[in-house]
Every structure is written in structure tokens, then in C-alpha cells.
Design a protein around this motif. Structure first.
Motif, PDB file in Angstrom:
ATOM      1  N   LEU A 160       0.945  -1.291   0.059  1.00 19.75           N
ATOM      2  CA  LEU A 160       0.132   0.002  -0.265  1.00 19.75           C
ATOM      3  C   LEU A 160       0.724   1.265   0.290  1.00 19.75           C
ATOM      4  CD1 LEU A 160      -2.461  -1.038   2.475  1.00 19.75           C
ATOM      5  CD2 LEU A 160      -2.833  -1.390   0.217  1.00 19.75           C
ATOM      6  N   VAL A 161       0.855   1.923  -0.862  1.00 19.65           N
ATOM      7  CA  VAL A 161       1.414   3.384  -1.095  1.00 19.65           C
ATOM      8  C   VAL A 161       0.695   4.462  -0.755  1.00 19.65           C
ATOM      9  CG1 VAL A 161       2.984   4.770  -2.427  1.00 19.65           C
ATOM     10  CG2 VAL A 161       2.799   2.382  -2.974  1.00 19.65           C
ATOM     11  N   VAL A 162       0.961   4.919   0.423  1.00 15.44           N
ATOM     12  CA  VAL A 162       0.351   6.142   1.100  1.00 15.44           C
ATOM     13  C   VAL A 162       0.568   7.714   0.549  1.00 15.44           C
ATOM     14  CG1 VAL A 162      -0.762   6.919   3.129  1.00 15.44           C
ATOM     15  CG2 VAL A 162      -0.299   4.664   3.143  1.00 15.44           C
ATOM     16  N   SER A 163      -0.357   8.128   0.199  1.00 17.29           N
ATOM     17  CA  SER A 163       0.004   9.625  -0.325  1.00 17.29           C
ATOM     18  C   SER A 163      -1.258  10.710  -0.005  1.00 17.29           C
ATOM     19  CB  SER A 163       0.512   9.888  -1.599  1.00 17.29           C
ATOM     20  OG  SER A 163       0.642  11.031  -2.185  1.00 17.29           O
ATOM     21  N   ASP A 164      -0.942  11.932   0.332  1.00 14.15           N
ATOM     22  CA  ASP A 164      -1.900  12.966   0.570  1.00 14.15           C
ATOM     23  C   ASP A 164      -2.032  13.505  -1.007  1.00 14.15           C
ATOM     24  OD1 ASP A 164       0.393  14.551   0.400  1.00 14.15           O
ATOM     25  OD2 ASP A 164      -0.002  14.885   2.582  1.00 14.15           O
ATOM     26  N   ALA A 165      -2.642  14.773  -1.116  1.00 13.96           N
ATOM     27  CA  ALA A 165      -2.636  15.168  -2.445  1.00 13.96           C
ATOM     28  C   ALA A 165      -1.650  16.144  -2.794  1.00 13.96           C
ATOM     29  CB  ALA A 165      -4.032  15.999  -2.641  1.00 13.96           C
ATOM     30  N   ASN A 166      -0.749  16.144  -1.989  1.00 13.36           N
ATOM     31  CA  ASN A 166       0.523  17.055  -2.058  1.00 13.36           C
ATOM     32  C   ASN A 166       1.341  16.608  -3.344  1.00 13.36           C
ATOM     33  OD1 ASN A 166       3.398  17.696  -1.545  1.00 13.36           O
ATOM     34  ND2 ASN A 166       2.346  19.300  -0.444  1.00 13.36           N
ATOM     35  N   LYS A 167       1.608  17.443  -4.309  1.00 10.50           N
ATOM     36  CA  LYS A 167       2.659  16.775  -5.475  1.00 10.50           C
ATOM     37  C   LYS A 167       3.804  16.310  -5.115  1.00 10.50           C
ATOM     38  CE  LYS A 167       4.147  18.194  -9.941  1.00 10.50           C
ATOM     39  NZ  LYS A 167       5.468  17.595  -9.840  1.00 10.50           N
ATOM     40  N   ARG A 168       4.536  16.688  -4.084  1.00 10.24           N
ATOM     41  CA  ARG A 168       6.013  16.379  -3.562  1.00 10.24           C
ATOM     42  C   ARG A 168       5.479  14.477  -3.216  1.00 10.24           C
ATOM     43  NH1 ARG A 168       9.374  19.802  -0.063  1.00 10.24           N
ATOM     44  NH2 ARG A 168      10.840  17.996  -0.364  1.00 10.24           N
ATOM     45  N   SER A 169       4.479  14.539  -2.429  1.00  9.09           N
ATOM     46  CA  SER A 169       3.922  13.252  -1.676  1.00  9.09           C
ATOM     47  C   SER A 169       3.703  12.226  -3.031  1.00  9.09           C
ATOM     48  CB  SER A 169       2.919  13.403  -0.848  1.00  9.09           C
ATOM     49  OG  SER A 169       3.221  14.136   0.271  1.00  9.09           O
ATOM     50  N   LEU A 170       2.973  12.727  -3.931  1.00 10.07           N
ATOM     51  CA  LEU A 170       2.462  11.757  -4.966  1.00 10.07           C
ATOM     52  C   LEU A 170       3.938  11.639  -5.898  1.00 10.07           C
ATOM     53  CD1 LEU A 170      -0.691  13.929  -6.078  1.00 10.07           C
ATOM     54  CD2 LEU A 170      -0.525  11.445  -5.095  1.00 10.07           C
ATOM     55  N   ASP A 171       4.685  12.568  -6.060  1.00 12.48           N
ATOM     56  CA  ASP A 171       6.116  12.217  -6.639  1.00 12.48           C
ATOM     57  C   ASP A 171       7.051  11.095  -6.262  1.00 12.48           C
ATOM     58  OD1 ASP A 171       5.496  14.028  -8.560  1.00 12.48           O
ATOM     59  OD2 ASP A 171       6.887  15.594  -7.725  1.00 12.48           O
TER      60      ASP A 171
END
Length: 259
Positions: A160-171
């Protein structure tokens, strides 16, 4: 069922990992949670106090254990073959969430002296937990991408890869997913966390579509969780929309695993 949880630091991966572990334990399942982060906080998420958590000696830093497992009596020479099943019974810490916790710790750089014995013990123990044990294993991975290259999540059923909507987190999530797809992990999915706005959901789903990833869950922002982080008070799952969503995620994972 063996589940690894990864992502950029600060996106809430430890909260997701702890929530999954607590849900499964509350459902009567035997659960081992592994804290493999360089800054371990899973103990607090599972209900231990800060004082109790501070007394846990990570496996990689337990010099007596490393010596017993790998020592030969000759300087610079250590054993490569040893048993690790007894480590769980001796060093797994019971938590108020009903989960047994193992804190792995970080194998420090070679500049601080030979760390090969510690690395060997941690690697052997991780493999034993993921491949040979019958319990549900939840692995809270080190933040960032380094763990993927080291094979920390090797042999798990699901990442499971967790991310919020922040672009750096998604990168960061994109890099983890790309590296993980080169491994033999059967299932890789994205968990969006702290979703408080339709724009957040759109950003996460657009990202997932770009990288051909299933969005396994969207965990809403929860003021109850935010307030508990400040007060340190325990959280009743029925009062938390985020924990209820994690429960839905757990049931989804279990259903897919049993198909």
C-alpha cells in the motif's frame, strides 16, 4: 496476509499501518506489526505510552542478541546461518491494540564499524516473519524510496503506497510504485490519505490513472485524529471517520486475499 505500507514521510503511513493492525487484531486475528522506519512511531499508534515506547530496544541495535545469533568468537568473523523464530517470542512487545510489535531499527552505515551481523539478523528475521509465519503481518516501512531498493518489502502480498494530495508526496509515491512494479509483489495499490476536498480526490485519482494504479481507499481528513495527536488521548473507532475508512480498507484487503 502480509501487507507493507510505504510512502513519503508525513503522509500518515504509520497511522494507516497501525489502524490496519488494530482492526485485524480487534477482529480476533493474530497480528504482528513491524516498525521498520528509521524514526519508529508505530508503538504510539498501537497504544503504548511514550515512556513504554522509549524502552523498546530495536532489533538492529540489540548488541547482545546480535552477538548470540552471529558470534563465532573470532574478531571480524560471524555466522551466516542461525535461527530467528525465538526472537519473536522474546522481543515482540504486546500492545494495548492487541498487536504484537517488533521494532527493527536502522542498520547504520559501515563507517560506524562492521554492521554486517546486524544486517544479517534483521534480514533473516524479516524473511521469517513474511514468508514462514501464519499471522497477519503489517510492515510499516521506512519513509521514502530507499527501502524498495533494499528489498525490505520482499515477499509481501500487498504494498500500500500512502499519499496525500500534495504533489511532492505523489511524486514519491510514483517512484515507489515504479520500483515496486519491478519486484514480485502481487498487488500494489494507492491509499489517499487526509482527503478533505474534492480537489484532493481528483489529484489522487488523476495520479493513479497516470500510473495505472488502483485506488484502494480514500481516507478522509479527520479532526478527531488531529485533536488526538495533540492531546495524546486514545481514539474510539466509532467516533473516527478515518478509522472507519481504514476498517473498510482492511475488509477489502481480506476479501481480495481470500478470493
Amino acid at each position: 496476509m502480509k501487507i507493507a505500507v510505504g510512502g513519503k514521510g508525513g503522509v500518515g503511513k504509520t497511522f494507516i499501518a497501525g489502524g490496519l493492525a488494530a482492526y485485524f487484531a480487534g477482529s480476533g486475528r493474530r497480528v504482528i506489526a513491524i516498525d521498520a522506519d528509521a524514526s519508529p512511531n508505530l508503538a504510539l499508534t498501537l497504544g503504548l505510552s511514550a515512556d513504554e515506547a522509549s524502552r523498546i530496544i530495536p532489533i538492529a541495535e540489540n548488541k547482545d542478541l546480535i552477538q548470540v545469533k552471529t558470534g563465532t568468537g573470532y574478531s571480524g568473523v560471524f555466522r551466516l546461518t542461525f535461527t530467528v523464530d525465538d526472537i519473536i517470542g522474546r522481543y515482540a512487545v504486546p500492545t494495548p491494540a492487541g498487536v504484537n510489535l517488533l521494532v527493527m531499527g536502522t542498520v547504520k552505515s559501515m563507517g560506524g564499524g562492521c554492521t554486517c551481523p546486524a544486517h544479517s539478523v534483521v534480514k533473516a528475521l524479516m524473511r521469517h516473519l513474511v514468508v514462514e509465519r501464519d499471522e497477519i503481518v503489517i510492515l510499516d516501512m521506512e519513509a521514502g524510496i530507499e527501502h524498495v531498493g533494499r528489498g525490505t518489502a520482499e515477499h509481501v502480498d500487498t504494498l500500500l503506497v500512502v499519499s496525500d494530495a500534495n504533489k511532492r508526496s505523489l511524486d514519491v509515491a510514483a517512484t515507489i510504485c515504479r520500483l515496486a512494479k519491478e519486484s514480485d509483489i502481487p498487488r500494489i495499490g494507492l491509499v489517499g490519505n487526509r482527503v478533505s476536498d474534492p480537489r484532493h480526490e481528483t489529484a489522487i485519482r488523476d495520479f493513479a490513472g497516470k500510473y495505472d494504479l488502483p485506488v484502494i481507499a480514500l481516507i478522509p481528513f479527520d479532526q478527531v485524529i488531529a485533536d488526538a495527536g495533540i492531546s495524546g488521548e486514545p481514539i474510539e473507532p466509532s467516533s473516527s471517520v478515518a478509522l472507519q475508512a481504514i476498517g473498510d480498507l482492511a475488509r477489502n484487503l481480506e476479501g481480495n486475499f481470500n478470493e
